[in-house]
Design an enzyme around this catalytic site. Structure first.
Site, PDB file in Angstrom:
ATOM      1  N   THR A  13      23.434  47.435  29.559  1.00 66.45           N
ATOM      2  CA  THR A  13      22.641  46.822  30.564  1.00 66.45           C
ATOM      3  C   THR A  13      23.420  46.122  31.785  1.00 66.45           C
ATOM      4  OG1 THR A  13      22.329  44.591  29.731  1.00 66.45           O
ATOM      5  CG2 THR A  13      20.797  46.039  28.998  1.00 66.45           C
ATOM      6  N   TRP A  14      24.627  46.242  31.924  1.00 67.39           N
ATOM      7  CA  TRP A  14      25.689  46.067  32.711  1.00 67.39           C
ATOM      8  C   TRP A  14      24.765  46.600  34.214  1.00 67.39           C
ATOM      9  CZ3 TRP A  14      31.433  47.440  33.706  1.00 67.39           C
ATOM     10  CH2 TRP A  14      32.207  46.595  34.616  1.00 67.39           C
TER      11      TRP A  14
ATOM     12  N   ASP B 167      22.579  45.360  24.435  1.00 68.40           N
ATOM     13  CA  ASP B 167      23.808  44.468  24.779  1.00 68.40           C
ATOM     14  C   ASP B 167      23.657  43.964  26.348  1.00 68.40           C
ATOM     15  OD1 ASP B 167      26.954  44.280  24.356  1.00 68.40           O
ATOM     16  OD2 ASP B 167      26.659  44.414  26.433  1.00 68.40           O
TER      17      ASP B 167
ATOM     18  N   TYR C 194      26.137  39.307  33.678  1.00 67.38           N
ATOM     19  CA  TYR C 194      25.505  40.493  34.216  1.00 67.38           C
ATOM     20  C   TYR C 194      24.310  40.053  35.193  1.00 67.38           C
ATOM     21  CZ  TYR C 194      27.623  42.975  30.366  1.00 67.38           C
ATOM     22  OH  TYR C 194      28.366  43.648  29.519  1.00 67.38           O
TER      23      TYR C 194
ATOM     24  N   TYR D 295      32.369  49.533  25.131  1.00 67.43           N
ATOM     25  CA  TYR D 295      31.560  49.721  26.358  1.00 67.43           C
ATOM     26  C   TYR D 295      32.012  50.841  27.398  1.00 67.43           C
ATOM     27  CZ  TYR D 295      34.920  46.739  29.069  1.00 67.43           C
ATOM     28  OH  TYR D 295      36.078  46.304  29.460  1.00 67.43           O
TER      29      TYR D 295
END
Length: 282
Positions: free
Chosen positions: A18-19, A47, A52, A191
Site C-alpha cells: 500500500t505504499w 502491508d 505511508y 517489497y
C-alpha cells in the site's frame, strides 16, 4: 498455491502492498476497490506503515477491510525507528490500530534501524505482544549485520521476518542475508517485487528474454517478475497496485510454473551476487 509460514501463521505468497496509496483523494474509491478485489479473490495479507502518507495509507486500509472478517486477514504495519522507544512505540501502535480500525496487528515491523537501542525496541515489541495488540513482530531493511546484532539481544530471536527490497534486478540479499535468514527459518517479505526500471534497466519491458518467457506462458513481464520473486516458497511478495485488474493479474503469478531451462536463462541473464553488496533500499 504455495504458502509462506510467518511465525506460526501460513499465508499466501502474494499480498497487497500500500505504499503511496491513500495520498490522492480523487482515486480513493478506486484504491479501496483494488484492495477489496484482492481480498475477495483470496489474498489475506495487507502491508502498510505509519510512514505511508503519514497514516493515510493505514486509514485507507481501515476503511477497505470493514466488510471482511478480521480473523481472515493478516495485517502488517510498521513503526518509524524514532518512534520505537518504550514510551513512544505504544503510542504509535495505538494510532496505527485506530486508523486501521482494528484491535490488533498480525505483524508489526521496525521500519528500519535507528537511534533507539534495539534492546529497548525489542522490549517494547514484546510488551505489545503480551498485551495482545500484536501477534508477532519483525524488522524491515535490516542487513545481515543488523540481524546478527538483533539475535544477540535477549528476545531478539523472536523476530519472525525481515522485509526488504528483493526482485530479479535487486538480488543483493542472496549473497549473505537471505542464506542467514534461511538458516534461522525466517521468511523474506519482498517489497517492490515487480522490479523498478532502474534495477533491470530502463528498457526491461523490451528485453527479449523476458518477452519470450512471458509470451510462452501467456503472461505479462510483470507477472513473470512477480513469479520469480516467490519461486522458492520462502518469500511473501507485496506488490502495490491501485487497480483491481492489476491486483487480479498479480495473484495469477502465484500459479505460474516455468521450465528449468527458463529459470536457468533468467539466472544467467540476472545472476546472483558473488560478493557482498550494500542493502538496497527505496
Amino acid at each position: 498455491m504455495k504458502s509462506v509460514t510467518i511465525g506460526d501463521r501460513q499465508v499466501g505468497p502474494i499480498g497487497l502492498g500500500t505504499w503511496h496509496m491513500g495520498d490522492q483523494p480523487q482515486i480513493r474509491s478506486q484504491e479501496i476497490k483494488a484492495l477489496q478485489t484482492g481480498l475477495d479473490a483470496g489474498i489475506t495479507v495487507i502491508d502498510t506503515a505509519e510512514m505511508y502518507g503519514e497514516g493515510r495509507s493505514e486509514s485507507l486500509v481501515g476503511e477497505a477491510i470493514q466488510p471482511f472478517k478480521r480473523e481472515d486477514l493478516y495485517l502488517i504495519s510498521k513503526v518509524y525507528p524514532w518512534n520505537a522507544s518504550k514510551t513512544q512505540l505504544p503510542i504509535s501502535l495505538d494510532h496505527s490500530l485506530k486508523r486501521l480500525e482494528t484491535d490488533y496487528l498480525d505483524l508489526y515491523l521496525l521500519h528500519w534501524s535507528g537511534d533507539v537501542p534495539l534492546e529497548e525496541t525489542v522490549l517494547a515489541l514484546e510488551t505489545a505482544k503480551a498485551a495482545g495488540k500484536i501477534r508477532d513482530w519483525g524488522v524491515s531493511n535490516f542487513d545481515t549485520a543488523d540481524m546478527e546484532a538483533l539475535w544477540r539481544i535477549p528476545g531478539g530471536d523472536r523476530c519472525v521476518t525481515n522485509e526488504v527490497l528483493y526482485n530479479l534486478g535487486s538480488r543483493g540479499i542472496e549473497y549473505d542475508l537471505k542464506p542467514w535468514m534461511q538458516r534461522q527459518k525466517l521468511p523474506v517479505i519482498a517489497y517492490s517485487p515487480i522490479a523498478q526500471g532502474d534495477s533491470l534497466g530502463d528498457d526491461f519491458l523490451a528485453n527479449k528474454l523476458l518477452q519470450d518467457i512471458a509470451a510462452a506462458h501467456h503472461v505479462s513481464i510483470f507477472q513473470l517478475l512477480l513469479a520469480w520473486s516467490i519461486r522458492e516458497g520462502q518469500t511473501l511478495a507485496i506488490p502495490q497496485s491501485g487497480s483491481a485488474d492489476h491486483v487480479l493479474d498479480n495473484l495469477k503469478a502465484a500459479d505460474l510454473v516455468l521450465t528449468e531451462a527458463e529459470w536457468q536463462a533468467l539466472a544467467k541473464a540476472y545472476p546472483k551476487p558473488t560478493q557482498k553488496q550494500p542493502l538496497a533500499m527505496l
